[in-house]
Scaffold this motif. Structure first.
Motif, PDB file in Angstrom:
ATOM      1  N   MET A   1       6.521  -4.608  -2.677  1.00  0.00           N
ATOM      2  CA  MET A   1       5.394  -3.773  -3.019  1.00  0.00           C
ATOM      3  C   MET A   1       4.150  -4.291  -2.311  1.00  0.00           C
ATOM      4  SD  MET A   1       6.388  -1.402  -5.197  1.00  0.00           S
ATOM      5  CE  MET A   1       4.861  -0.873  -5.855  1.00  0.00           C
ATOM      6  N   PRO A   2       3.435  -3.432  -1.637  1.00  0.00           N
ATOM      7  CA  PRO A   2       2.183  -3.868  -1.012  1.00  0.00           C
ATOM      8  C   PRO A   2       1.115  -4.117  -2.072  1.00  0.00           C
ATOM      9  CG  PRO A   2       2.499  -1.525  -0.710  1.00  0.00           C
ATOM     10  CD  PRO A   2       3.752  -2.049  -1.356  1.00  0.00           C
ATOM     11  N   LEU A   3       0.109  -4.876  -1.695  1.00  0.00           N
ATOM     12  CA  LEU A   3      -1.009  -5.130  -2.590  1.00  0.00           C
ATOM     13  C   LEU A   3      -1.772  -3.848  -2.869  1.00  0.00           C
ATOM     14  CD1 LEU A   3      -2.516  -8.333  -0.935  1.00  0.00           C
ATOM     15  CD2 LEU A   3      -1.224  -8.217  -3.057  1.00  0.00           C
ATOM     16  N   ALA A   4      -2.326  -3.746  -4.072  1.00  0.00           N
ATOM     17  CA  ALA A   4      -3.225  -2.638  -4.369  1.00  0.00           C
ATOM     18  C   ALA A   4      -4.486  -2.814  -3.536  1.00  0.00           C
ATOM     19  CB  ALA A   4      -3.558  -2.632  -5.851  1.00  0.00           C
ATOM     20  N   LEU A   5      -5.070  -1.728  -3.107  1.00  0.00           N
ATOM     21  CA  LEU A   5      -6.250  -1.820  -2.257  1.00  0.00           C
ATOM     22  C   LEU A   5      -7.525  -2.097  -3.043  1.00  0.00           C
ATOM     23  CD1 LEU A   5      -5.565   1.037   0.293  1.00  0.00           C
ATOM     24  CD2 LEU A   5      -5.193  -1.416   0.558  1.00  0.00           C
ATOM     25  N   TYR A   6      -7.529  -1.816  -4.350  1.00  0.00           N
ATOM     26  CA  TYR A   6      -8.711  -2.089  -5.152  1.00  0.00           C
ATOM     27  C   TYR A   6      -8.968  -3.585  -5.205  1.00  0.00           C
ATOM     28  CZ  TYR A   6      -8.104   2.684  -6.744  1.00  0.00           C
ATOM     29  OH  TYR A   6      -7.953   4.042  -6.798  1.00  0.00           O
ATOM     30  N   GLY A   7     -10.096  -3.998  -4.720  1.00  0.00           N
ATOM     31  CA  GLY A   7     -10.479  -5.404  -4.778  1.00  0.00           C
ATOM     32  C   GLY A   7      -9.797  -6.296  -3.754  1.00  0.00           C
ATOM     33  N   ILE A   8      -9.064  -5.720  -2.804  1.00  0.00           N
ATOM     34  CA  ILE A   8      -8.334  -6.535  -1.841  1.00  0.00           C
ATOM     35  C   ILE A   8      -9.272  -7.392  -0.988  1.00  0.00           C
ATOM     36  CG2 ILE A   8      -8.205  -4.836   0.023  1.00  0.00           C
ATOM     37  CD1 ILE A   8      -5.299  -5.833   0.453  1.00  0.00           C
ATOM     38  N   ALA A   9     -10.478  -6.906  -0.742  1.00  0.00           N
ATOM     39  CA  ALA A   9     -11.430  -7.657   0.081  1.00  0.00           C
ATOM     40  C   ALA A   9     -11.905  -8.925  -0.608  1.00  0.00           C
ATOM     41  CB  ALA A   9     -12.617  -6.779   0.438  1.00  0.00           C
ATOM     42  N   ARG A  10     -11.747  -9.008  -1.917  1.00  0.00           N
ATOM     43  CA  ARG A  10     -12.180 -10.209  -2.650  1.00  0.00           C
ATOM     44  C   ARG A  10     -11.360 -11.430  -2.229  1.00  0.00           C
ATOM     45  NH1 ARG A  10     -14.907  -9.526  -7.615  1.00  0.00           N
ATOM     46  NH2 ARG A  10     -15.512 -11.624  -7.056  1.00  0.00           N
ATOM     47  N   ILE A  11     -10.184 -11.213  -1.670  1.00  0.00           N
ATOM     48  CA  ILE A  11      -9.348 -12.330  -1.208  1.00  0.00           C
ATOM     49  C   ILE A  11     -10.074 -13.120  -0.122  1.00  0.00           C
ATOM     50  CG2 ILE A  11      -7.180 -12.926  -0.050  1.00  0.00           C
ATOM     51  CD1 ILE A  11      -5.934 -10.499  -1.482  1.00  0.00           C
ATOM     52  N   ASP A  12     -10.889 -12.438   0.703  1.00  0.00           N
ATOM     53  CA  ASP A  12     -11.662 -13.112   1.754  1.00  0.00           C
ATOM     54  C   ASP A  12     -12.690 -14.083   1.180  1.00  0.00           C
ATOM     55  OD1 ASP A  12     -10.457 -12.131   3.997  1.00  0.00           O
ATOM     56  OD2 ASP A  12     -11.987 -10.635   4.451  1.00  0.00           O
TER      57      ASP A  12
ATOM     58  N   LEU B   1     -12.759  -0.611   2.373  1.00  0.00           N
ATOM     59  CA  LEU B   1     -11.946  -1.428   1.476  1.00  0.00           C
ATOM     60  C   LEU B   1     -12.791  -2.414   0.691  1.00  0.00           C
ATOM     61  CD1 LEU B   1      -8.852  -2.065   3.755  1.00  0.00           C
ATOM     62  CD2 LEU B   1      -8.990  -0.565   1.750  1.00  0.00           C
ATOM     63  N   ARG B   2     -13.860  -2.932   1.307  1.00  0.00           N
ATOM     64  CA  ARG B   2     -14.759  -3.847   0.595  1.00  0.00           C
ATOM     65  C   ARG B   2     -15.495  -3.131  -0.542  1.00  0.00           C
ATOM     66  NH1 ARG B   2     -14.576  -6.662   5.233  1.00  0.00           N
ATOM     67  NH2 ARG B   2     -14.521  -8.904   4.997  1.00  0.00           N
TER      68      ARG B   2
END
Length: 110
Positions: free
Chosen positions: A1-12, A99-100
């Motif tokens: 399963m791919p990551l959800a796009l909500y909040g994915i930029a927080r990983i940076d 995405l951010r």
């Protein structure tokens, strides 16, 4: 399963040192490891995106997805041997900015 796009930029926003600090044995037989990669600018960073954490930043992930999933190469995309279709990184920057800014709708559960 791919990551959800909500909040994915927080990983940076997670510092490399925090990721590396968590990659130690906790005494339960499980030990992770940080995957160090070289980003397109030549800097060594902890990978954050991709199945094996082989992509360092959100912009690199978007450029990689454009090239490998859509066939659209850009100036910031991975080396494919093809000439870039886009002369600059405007599309990659626009999608990364989107995405951010993407947030869960009010009342939604993650």
């Amino acid at each position: 399963m791919p990551l959800a796009l909500y909040g994915i930029a927080r990983i940076d926003e997670i510092p490399d040192s925090v990721i590396e600090a968590q990659a130690v044995s906790k005494g339960d037989g499980i030990k992770g490891r940080a995957h160090n990669v070289v980003d397109p600018q030549g800097a060594s960073r902890v990978g954050r995106y991709g199945w094996k954490a082989d992509i360092a930043t959100l912009e690199d992930m978007v450029a990689n997805a454009f090239a490998n999933e859509l066939g659209v190469t850009s100036a910031t995309g991975p080396e494919t041997g093809m000439q870039p279709i886009e002369g600059d990184s405007a599309q990659v920057d626009a999608v990364a900015s989107y995405l951010r800014a993407l947030r869960l709708p009010d009342g939604a559960k993650p």
